[in-house]
Design a protein around this motif. Sequence first.
Motif, PDB file in Angstrom:
ATOM      1  N   ALA A 203       0.812  -1.217   0.000  1.00  0.00           N
ATOM      2  CA  ALA A 203       0.000   0.000   0.000  1.00  0.00           C
ATOM      3  C   ALA A 203       0.849   1.273   0.000  1.00  0.00           C
ATOM      4  O   ALA A 203       0.373   2.329  -0.427  1.00  0.00           O
ATOM      5  CB  ALA A 203      -0.917   0.003   1.222  1.00  0.00           C
ATOM      6  N   SER A 228       6.578  -6.118   4.041  1.00  0.00           N
ATOM      7  CA  SER A 228       6.037  -7.355   3.479  1.00  0.00           C
ATOM      8  C   SER A 228       6.871  -7.716   2.247  1.00  0.00           C
ATOM      9  O   SER A 228       7.617  -6.882   1.715  1.00  0.00           O
ATOM     10  CB  SER A 228       4.580  -7.171   3.065  1.00  0.00           C
ATOM     11  N   ARG A 229       6.693  -8.936   1.788  1.00  0.00           N
ATOM     12  CA  ARG A 229       7.437  -9.351   0.597  1.00  0.00           C
ATOM     13  C   ARG A 229       6.990  -8.555  -0.625  1.00  0.00           C
ATOM     14  O   ARG A 229       7.808  -8.231  -1.484  1.00  0.00           O
ATOM     15  CB  ARG A 229       7.231 -10.848   0.362  1.00  0.00           C
ATOM     16  N   ALA A 230       5.695  -8.226  -0.677  1.00  0.00           N
ATOM     17  CA  ALA A 230       5.222  -7.449  -1.825  1.00  0.00           C
ATOM     18  C   ALA A 230       5.948  -6.103  -1.868  1.00  0.00           C
ATOM     19  O   ALA A 230       6.323  -5.621  -2.945  1.00  0.00           O
ATOM     20  CB  ALA A 230       3.717  -7.256  -1.733  1.00  0.00           C
ATOM     21  N   GLN A 242      12.515  -7.811   4.963  1.00  0.00           N
ATOM     22  CA  GLN A 242      11.320  -8.648   4.765  1.00  0.00           C
ATOM     23  C   GLN A 242      11.028  -9.501   5.992  1.00  0.00           C
ATOM     24  O   GLN A 242      11.885 -10.194   6.530  1.00  0.00           O
ATOM     25  CB  GLN A 242      11.515  -9.562   3.556  1.00  0.00           C
ATOM     26  N   GLY A 244       8.602 -12.543   7.441  1.00  0.00           N
ATOM     27  CA  GLY A 244       7.695 -13.606   7.012  1.00  0.00           C
ATOM     28  C   GLY A 244       8.389 -14.921   6.789  1.00  0.00           C
ATOM     29  O   GLY A 244       9.558 -15.093   7.129  1.00  0.00           O
ATOM     30  N   GLN A 245       7.648 -15.810   6.180  1.00  0.00           N
ATOM     31  CA  GLN A 245       8.107 -17.178   5.971  1.00  0.00           C
ATOM     32  C   GLN A 245       9.447 -17.227   5.254  1.00  0.00           C
ATOM     33  O   GLN A 245      10.307 -18.034   5.596  1.00  0.00           O
ATOM     34  CB  GLN A 245       7.052 -17.901   5.124  1.00  0.00           C
ATOM     35  N   GLY A 247      11.348 -14.481   4.962  1.00  0.00           N
ATOM     36  CA  GLY A 247      12.123 -13.347   5.448  1.00  0.00           C
ATOM     37  C   GLY A 247      12.528 -13.604   6.891  1.00  0.00           C
ATOM     38  O   GLY A 247      12.876 -14.730   7.246  1.00  0.00           O
ATOM     39  N   GLY A 262      -1.877  -9.218   5.461  1.00  0.00           N
ATOM     40  CA  GLY A 262      -1.849 -10.293   6.459  1.00  0.00           C
ATOM     41  C   GLY A 262      -1.938 -11.667   5.829  1.00  0.00           C
ATOM     42  O   GLY A 262      -2.576 -12.571   6.372  1.00  0.00           O
ATOM     43  N   GLN A 265       1.869 -16.094   4.763  1.00  0.00           N
ATOM     44  CA  GLN A 265       3.338 -16.089   4.721  1.00  0.00           C
ATOM     45  C   GLN A 265       3.905 -14.903   5.484  1.00  0.00           C
ATOM     46  O   GLN A 265       5.023 -14.962   5.980  1.00  0.00           O
ATOM     47  CB  GLN A 265       3.833 -16.055   3.270  1.00  0.00           C
ATOM     48  N   HIS A 266       3.144 -13.807   5.576  1.00  0.00           N
ATOM     49  CA  HIS A 266       3.615 -12.678   6.384  1.00  0.00           C
ATOM     50  C   HIS A 266       3.382 -12.973   7.865  1.00  0.00           C
ATOM     51  O   HIS A 266       4.271 -12.765   8.699  1.00  0.00           O
ATOM     52  CB  HIS A 266       2.915 -11.376   5.978  1.00  0.00           C
ATOM     53  N   ILE A 279      -2.984  -1.156  10.631  1.00  0.00           N
ATOM     54  CA  ILE A 279      -3.693  -0.043   9.983  1.00  0.00           C
ATOM     55  C   ILE A 279      -3.956  -0.493   8.549  1.00  0.00           C
ATOM     56  O   ILE A 279      -3.011  -0.785   7.790  1.00  0.00           O
ATOM     57  CB  ILE A 279      -2.847   1.243   9.985  1.00  0.00           C
ATOM     58  N   ASN A 280      -5.229  -0.590   8.200  1.00  0.00           N
ATOM     59  CA  ASN A 280      -5.581  -1.067   6.860  1.00  0.00           C
ATOM     60  C   ASN A 280      -6.949  -0.503   6.506  1.00  0.00           C
ATOM     61  O   ASN A 280      -7.827  -0.416   7.363  1.00  0.00           O
ATOM     62  CB  ASN A 280      -5.617  -2.601   6.839  1.00  0.00           C
ATOM     63  N   LYS A 281      -7.126  -0.126   5.250  1.00  0.00           N
ATOM     64  CA  LYS A 281      -8.410   0.493   4.901  1.00  0.00           C
ATOM     65  C   LYS A 281      -9.481  -0.543   4.540  1.00  0.00           C
ATOM     66  O   LYS A 281     -10.641  -0.185   4.370  1.00  0.00           O
ATOM     67  CB  LYS A 281      -8.238   1.528   3.793  1.00  0.00           C
ATOM     68  N   ASP A 282      -9.059  -1.816   4.448  1.00  0.00           N
ATOM     69  CA  ASP A 282     -10.018  -2.883   4.142  1.00  0.00           C
ATOM     70  C   ASP A 282     -10.426  -3.601   5.436  1.00  0.00           C
ATOM     71  O   ASP A 282      -9.600  -4.286   6.045  1.00  0.00           O
ATOM     72  CB  ASP A 282      -9.354  -3.874   3.170  1.00  0.00           C
ATOM     73  N   ALA A 297      -8.444   2.441   8.378  1.00  0.00           N
ATOM     74  CA  ALA A 297      -8.174   3.822   7.953  1.00  0.00           C
ATOM     75  C   ALA A 297      -7.182   3.822   6.812  1.00  0.00           C
ATOM     76  O   ALA A 297      -6.489   2.827   6.556  1.00  0.00           O
ATOM     77  CB  ALA A 297      -7.598   4.605   9.134  1.00  0.00           C
TER      78      ALA A 297
HETATM   79  P1  FAD Z   1      -1.206  -6.896  -0.410  1.00  0.00           P
HETATM   80  O1  FAD Z   1      -1.622  -8.287  -0.140  1.00  0.00           O
HETATM   81  O2  FAD Z   1      -1.409  -6.338  -1.765  1.00  0.00           O
HETATM   82  O3  FAD Z   1      -1.941  -5.993   0.664  1.00  0.00           O
HETATM   83  C1  FAD Z   1      -1.908  -4.603   0.686  1.00  0.00           C
HETATM   84  C2  FAD Z   1      -2.895  -4.168   1.755  1.00  0.00           C
HETATM   85  O4  FAD Z   1      -2.826  -2.781   1.892  1.00  0.00           O
HETATM   86  C3  FAD Z   1      -4.350  -4.534   1.483  1.00  0.00           C
HETATM   87  O5  FAD Z   1      -4.872  -5.255   2.585  1.00  0.00           O
HETATM   88  C4  FAD Z   1      -5.051  -3.177   1.299  1.00  0.00           C
HETATM   89  O6  FAD Z   1      -6.358  -3.179   1.841  1.00  0.00           O
HETATM   90  C5  FAD Z   1      -4.158  -2.282   2.112  1.00  0.00           C
HETATM   91  N1  FAD Z   1      -4.157  -0.893   1.667  1.00  0.00           N
HETATM   92  C6  FAD Z   1      -4.082  -0.406   0.407  1.00  0.00           C
HETATM   93  N2  FAD Z   1      -4.026   0.929   0.411  1.00  0.00           N
HETATM   94  C7  FAD Z   1      -4.089   1.319   1.716  1.00  0.00           C
HETATM   95  C8  FAD Z   1      -4.067   2.577   2.368  1.00  0.00           C
HETATM   96  N3  FAD Z   1      -3.936   3.723   1.674  1.00  0.00           N
HETATM   97  N4  FAD Z   1      -4.152   2.586   3.703  1.00  0.00           N
HETATM   98  C9  FAD Z   1      -4.275   1.448   4.420  1.00  0.00           C
HETATM   99  N5  FAD Z   1      -4.288   0.218   3.853  1.00  0.00           N
HETATM  100  C10 FAD Z   1      -4.191   0.167   2.507  1.00  0.00           C
HETATM  101  N6  FAD Z   1       4.983 -12.271   2.145  1.00  0.00           N
HETATM  102  C11 FAD Z   1       5.604 -11.679   3.181  1.00  0.00           C
HETATM  103  O7  FAD Z   1       5.223 -10.583   3.614  1.00  0.00           O
HETATM  104  N7  FAD Z   1       6.707 -12.280   3.741  1.00  0.00           N
HETATM  105  C12 FAD Z   1       7.187 -13.466   3.323  1.00  0.00           C
HETATM  106  O8  FAD Z   1       8.180 -13.948   3.862  1.00  0.00           O
HETATM  107  C13 FAD Z   1       6.514 -14.125   2.244  1.00  0.00           C
HETATM  108  N8  FAD Z   1       6.928 -15.324   1.809  1.00  0.00           N
HETATM  109  C14 FAD Z   1       6.223 -15.942   0.802  1.00  0.00           C
HETATM  110  C15 FAD Z   1       6.598 -17.231   0.417  1.00  0.00           C
HETATM  111  C16 FAD Z   1       5.888 -17.874  -0.580  1.00  0.00           C
HETATM  112  C17 FAD Z   1       6.304 -19.266  -0.965  1.00  0.00           C
HETATM  113  C18 FAD Z   1       4.784 -17.233  -1.185  1.00  0.00           C
HETATM  114  C19 FAD Z   1       3.998 -17.941  -2.259  1.00  0.00           C
HETATM  115  C20 FAD Z   1       4.417 -15.961  -0.813  1.00  0.00           C
HETATM  116  C21 FAD Z   1       5.136 -15.295   0.186  1.00  0.00           C
HETATM  117  N9  FAD Z   1       4.780 -14.010   0.590  1.00  0.00           N
HETATM  118  C22 FAD Z   1       5.413 -13.452   1.663  1.00  0.00           C
HETATM  119  C23 FAD Z   1       3.805 -13.189  -0.162  1.00  0.00           C
HETATM  120  C24 FAD Z   1       2.438 -13.166   0.459  1.00  0.00           C
HETATM  121  O9  FAD Z   1       1.664 -14.271   0.004  1.00  0.00           O
HETATM  122  C25 FAD Z   1       1.709 -11.861   0.084  1.00  0.00           C
HETATM  123  O10 FAD Z   1       1.658 -11.752  -1.311  1.00  0.00           O
HETATM  124  C26 FAD Z   1       2.359 -10.592   0.648  1.00  0.00           C
HETATM  125  O11 FAD Z   1       2.599 -10.746   2.016  1.00  0.00           O
HETATM  126  C27 FAD Z   1       1.420  -9.410   0.407  1.00  0.00           C
HETATM  127  O12 FAD Z   1       2.024  -8.239   0.824  1.00  0.00           O
HETATM  128  P2  FAD Z   1       1.173  -6.974   1.234  1.00  0.00           P
HETATM  129  O13 FAD Z   1       0.283  -7.341   2.390  1.00  0.00           O
HETATM  130  O14 FAD Z   1       2.099  -5.836   1.381  1.00  0.00           O
HETATM  131  O15 FAD Z   1       0.334  -6.704  -0.083  1.00  0.00           O
END
Ligand code: FAD
Length: 310
Positions: A203, A228-230, A242, A244-245, A247, A262, A265-266, A279-282, A297
Amino acid sequence: MNVLVVAEHDHVSIKSATLNVVTAALQCGSQVHVLVAGEAAASAAQAAARVAGVSRVLHADAPQLAEGLAENVAAQVLALAPSYSHILFPATSGGKNVAPRVAALLDVAQISDVTRVVSADTFQRPIYAGNAIVTVKSGDPVKVVTVRATGFDAAPADGGSAEIEAVTAVADSGMSTFVERVVVKSERPELGDARIVVSGGRALGSSEKFNDVLTPLADKLGAALGASRAAVDAGFAPNDWQVGQTGKIVAPQLYVACGISGAIQHLAGMKDSKVIVAINKDPEAPIFSIADYGLEADLFEAVPQLMSAI
Ligand code: FAD
């Protein structure tokens, strides 16, 4: 039963994960010895000797042990292995580099990422990104174990008075050569050791925003920054942030997740944190299911407001 803990250190002090491993070691056997392998690491050996519960420190000192090359450290551990029923490492990058070599050369199965010692031969460890806990019973004569630091309390760093024994250092294996160490210097606490972690997700949208929004909050709280990994994959944050799993596994007193959905893997890397703030808007974001405090928020408004309220 004698248990050997292979210390992680910087030649001056013992890294904190070693203290958690000592606690696990005391649950495996009554005599816990710590190996400090390095060069000019007498201060680290002395620090290990002060750890409560440690009965002996084995200090191997040689230039070929200076950089902790896995081949040489593994050879040093193997030279000492016949005296031990258990050999324990922290499940850190360093420990995970050496332990498999030791297990393979002893022809035993490694028991990885242990979070609970049930008995001297039975251990629990998480599988499927922490969604299940498996109980493993080992019939091997020597248990080679990596210990997840967050699964055990740290042994007190003071209170012990173990003897320090100099042991003969093994010869250089010649299988690897130290080239360079690039260390990022930071005033922040290390992510794995921090009492507070402020973490950001996809985000945040860019590394500039990640920095602009989360760094002031982390500065104010004296926190380490995580991601997060993303966020890492998108280049918003460096790889070593990073969580998570795949990281780092952290369990700080306070974990503040900003714009992180959430995914399991995180969660695998932070769900043992004492207090989790999300803190998340969803409102449906899975992070809210494990958060102690959830704020539905927009983080770009909520984080600055939080900053001014602290
Ligand atoms: P997203 O899932 O895209 O979430 C973004 C969030 O931000 C959403 O919930 C959205 O509602 C919120 N948001 C958007 N805009 C705003 C705003 N303005 N204000 C508030 N909230 C907002 N992931 C890890 O983190 N660590 C790991 O070690 C890891 N290992 C992995 C290993 C494997 C084998 C696999 C397949 C995946 C792994 N992942 C890992 C990836 C994991 O599955 C997710 O894809 C990743 O954690 C998503 O990151 P994110 O929550 O930042 O992104």
